[in-house]
Write a protein that holds these residues in place. Structure first.
Motif, mmCIF file in Angstrom:
data_model
loop_
_atom_site.group_PDB
_atom_site.id
_atom_site.type_symbol
_atom_site.label_atom_id
_atom_site.label_comp_id
_atom_site.label_asym_id
_atom_site.label_seq_id
_atom_site.Cartn_x
_atom_site.Cartn_y
_atom_site.Cartn_z
ATOM 1 N N LEU A 16 27.619 -35.700 35.321
ATOM 2 C CA LEU A 16 26.639 -34.869 35.388
ATOM 3 C C LEU A 16 26.987 -33.657 36.310
ATOM 4 O O LEU A 16 27.999 -33.684 36.962
ATOM 5 N N SER A 17 26.330 -32.731 36.029
ATOM 6 C CA SER A 17 26.387 -31.425 36.690
ATOM 7 C C SER A 17 25.122 -30.748 37.231
ATOM 8 O O SER A 17 23.998 -31.119 36.525
ATOM 9 N N CYS A 18 25.087 -30.491 38.420
ATOM 10 C CA CYS A 18 23.971 -29.884 39.078
ATOM 11 C C CYS A 18 24.266 -28.398 39.051
ATOM 12 O O CYS A 18 25.043 -27.880 39.661
ATOM 13 N N LEU A 19 23.452 -27.371 38.349
ATOM 14 C CA LEU A 19 23.549 -25.995 38.390
ATOM 15 C C LEU A 19 22.427 -25.342 39.257
ATOM 16 O O LEU A 19 21.298 -25.607 38.976
ATOM 17 N N CYS A 20 22.669 -24.736 40.180
ATOM 18 C CA CYS A 20 21.674 -24.162 41.049
ATOM 19 C C CYS A 20 21.692 -22.432 40.826
ATOM 20 O O CYS A 20 22.638 -22.020 41.090
ATOM 21 N N LEU A 21 20.697 -22.041 40.468
ATOM 22 C CA LEU A 21 20.365 -20.579 40.164
ATOM 23 C C LEU A 21 19.574 -19.845 41.321
ATOM 24 O O LEU A 21 18.301 -20.233 41.560
ATOM 25 N N LEU A 22 20.262 -19.179 42.298
ATOM 26 C CA LEU A 22 19.631 -18.612 43.117
ATOM 27 C C LEU A 22 18.749 -17.199 42.843
ATOM 28 O O LEU A 22 19.122 -16.440 41.951
ATOM 29 N N ASP A 23 17.882 -16.653 43.590
ATOM 30 C CA ASP A 23 17.009 -15.789 43.326
ATOM 31 C C ASP A 23 16.476 -15.255 44.726
ATOM 32 O O ASP A 23 16.363 -15.519 45.609
ATOM 33 N N LEU A 24 17.116 -13.691 44.708
ATOM 34 C CA LEU A 24 16.904 -12.858 45.604
ATOM 35 C C LEU A 24 15.590 -12.094 45.648
ATOM 36 O O LEU A 24 15.301 -11.663 44.529
ATOM 37 N N SER A 25 15.064 -11.940 46.832
ATOM 38 C CA SER A 25 13.727 -11.064 46.549
ATOM 39 C C SER A 25 14.019 -9.628 46.740
ATOM 40 O O SER A 25 14.473 -9.165 47.708
ATOM 41 N N PHE A 124 29.934 -34.412 38.825
ATOM 42 C CA PHE A 124 30.080 -35.774 39.722
ATOM 43 C C PHE A 124 29.848 -36.857 38.675
ATOM 44 O O PHE A 124 29.419 -36.780 37.644
ATOM 45 N N HIS A 125 30.560 -38.096 38.745
ATOM 46 C CA HIS A 125 30.176 -39.110 38.181
ATOM 47 C C HIS A 125 29.451 -40.108 38.794
ATOM 48 O O HIS A 125 29.429 -40.601 39.772
ATOM 49 N N PHE A 163 16.892 -25.538 39.808
ATOM 50 C CA PHE A 163 18.109 -26.582 39.946
ATOM 51 C C PHE A 163 18.036 -27.117 38.343
ATOM 52 O O PHE A 163 16.907 -27.688 38.078
ATOM 53 N N LEU A 164 18.917 -27.155 37.643
ATOM 54 C CA LEU A 164 19.146 -28.071 36.749
ATOM 55 C C LEU A 164 20.321 -28.968 36.598
ATOM 56 O O LEU A 164 21.385 -28.621 36.930
ATOM 57 N N ILE A 165 19.837 -30.231 35.988
ATOM 58 C CA ILE A 165 21.096 -31.224 36.047
ATOM 59 C C ILE A 165 21.148 -31.374 34.365
ATOM 60 O O ILE A 165 20.435 -31.338 33.539
ATOM 61 N N THR A 166 22.383 -31.306 34.045
ATOM 62 C CA THR A 166 22.857 -31.303 32.789
ATOM 63 C C THR A 166 23.749 -32.558 32.651
ATOM 64 O O THR A 166 24.442 -33.063 33.661
#
Length: 262
Positions: A16-25, A124-125, A163-166
């Motif tokens: 599995l993978s966790c993708l974190c997309l940050l956003d700046l103001s 991660f597994h 946050f996106l879990i793929t």
């Protein structure tokens, strides 16, 4: 492509993978000129005429507000750069990330930086490495990065950070992601990633956008010659189809929307 390849390889390895997309103001509006110039000089060794070019571009810039026919008095700007300038796109994250403060965090998390878009991701597994440990590490990293941004007068918008879990459906069913507010799909650099990397949401969005432009073009088509119509179609439709089209490689030809776009 870098992030896509990593996520695809992880799925192929039953991870599995966790993708974190940050956003700046308002990232480009809050960059402090003095901090930016200091960082370019002390962290990246920019000196002499090159540094003077940055100073010349950034210093003594004024602005005023127009309301109807009236103008406000001029105000000297000490922060902010135009997002369309090469200066801003190449320097924004040099201004944000202090190499010694955040390097150990960036080395322990895969990352990709482009202008004011930042992505962190890890794989991660689920049977070997507990999901909660990775999330805890990610949250610690985000807290320290947020503090570093605040020190440079920038703000991490936590409400818009996604946050996106793929992974495969069977693998996703084995984890409890209640500790993290995840989404089923997220837009990353203009491409919609979904949790199974089918890009179904992306293809649907692309189809709607292309057909909308085609319908608008049909309204004025009687007034255009063939060459002009082809030029407009290529600029507003083909450009969308060609953007990151390698992501659709090896998709089944039977995919209805892929066939329609082709």
């Amino acid at each position: 492509m870098y992030i896509h390849d990593h996520l695809i390889n992880a799925i192929g390895s039953q991870k599995l993978s966790c993708l974190c997309l940050l956003d700046l103001s308002a990232a480009f509006d809050t960059i402090d000129h003095n901090i930016l110039i200091t960082n370019l000089s002390s962290w990246f060794g920019i000196h002499g005429s090159v540094l003077n070019w940055f100073k010349s571009y950034l210093t003594s810039r004024s602005l005023r507000v127009k309301c109807n026919k009236d103008f406000s008095s001029e105000h000297i700007s000490f922060c902010g750069v135009c997002s369309s300038r090469l200066c801003s796109r190449s320097s924004t994250f040099r201004h944000v990330y202090h190499p010694t403060q955040h390097s150990y965090l960036l080395l322990s998390l895969n990352h990709h930086l482009y202008a004011d878009d930042t992505q962190f991701f890890f794989s991660f597994h689920p049977r070997i490495s507990p999901f909660i440990l990775h999330i805890s590490h990610l949250q610690t990293a985000l807290q320290q990065i947020s503090s570093g941004m605040s020190a440079n007068l920038l703000t991490l918008n936590s409400s818009k950070t996604e946050f996106l879990i793929t992974g495969l459906k069977q693998q996703l069913s084995k984890i409890d992601n209640s500790s993290l507010n995840t989404t089923h799909s997220a837009r990353n650099l203009g491409i919609i990633f979904d949790e199974h990397l089918t890009f179904s949401d992306q293809i649907s969005s692309l189809s709607k956008s292309c057909y909308s432009h085609i319908r608008e073009l049909r309204c004025i088509r009687p007034y255009l010659d063939s060459k002009t119509a082809s030029t407009i179609a290529a600029s507003i439709v083909h450009s969308k189809l060609e953007y990151c089209n390698s992501l659709y490689y090896n998709f089944p030809n039977s995919h209805p929307q892929i066939s329609a776009l082709a």
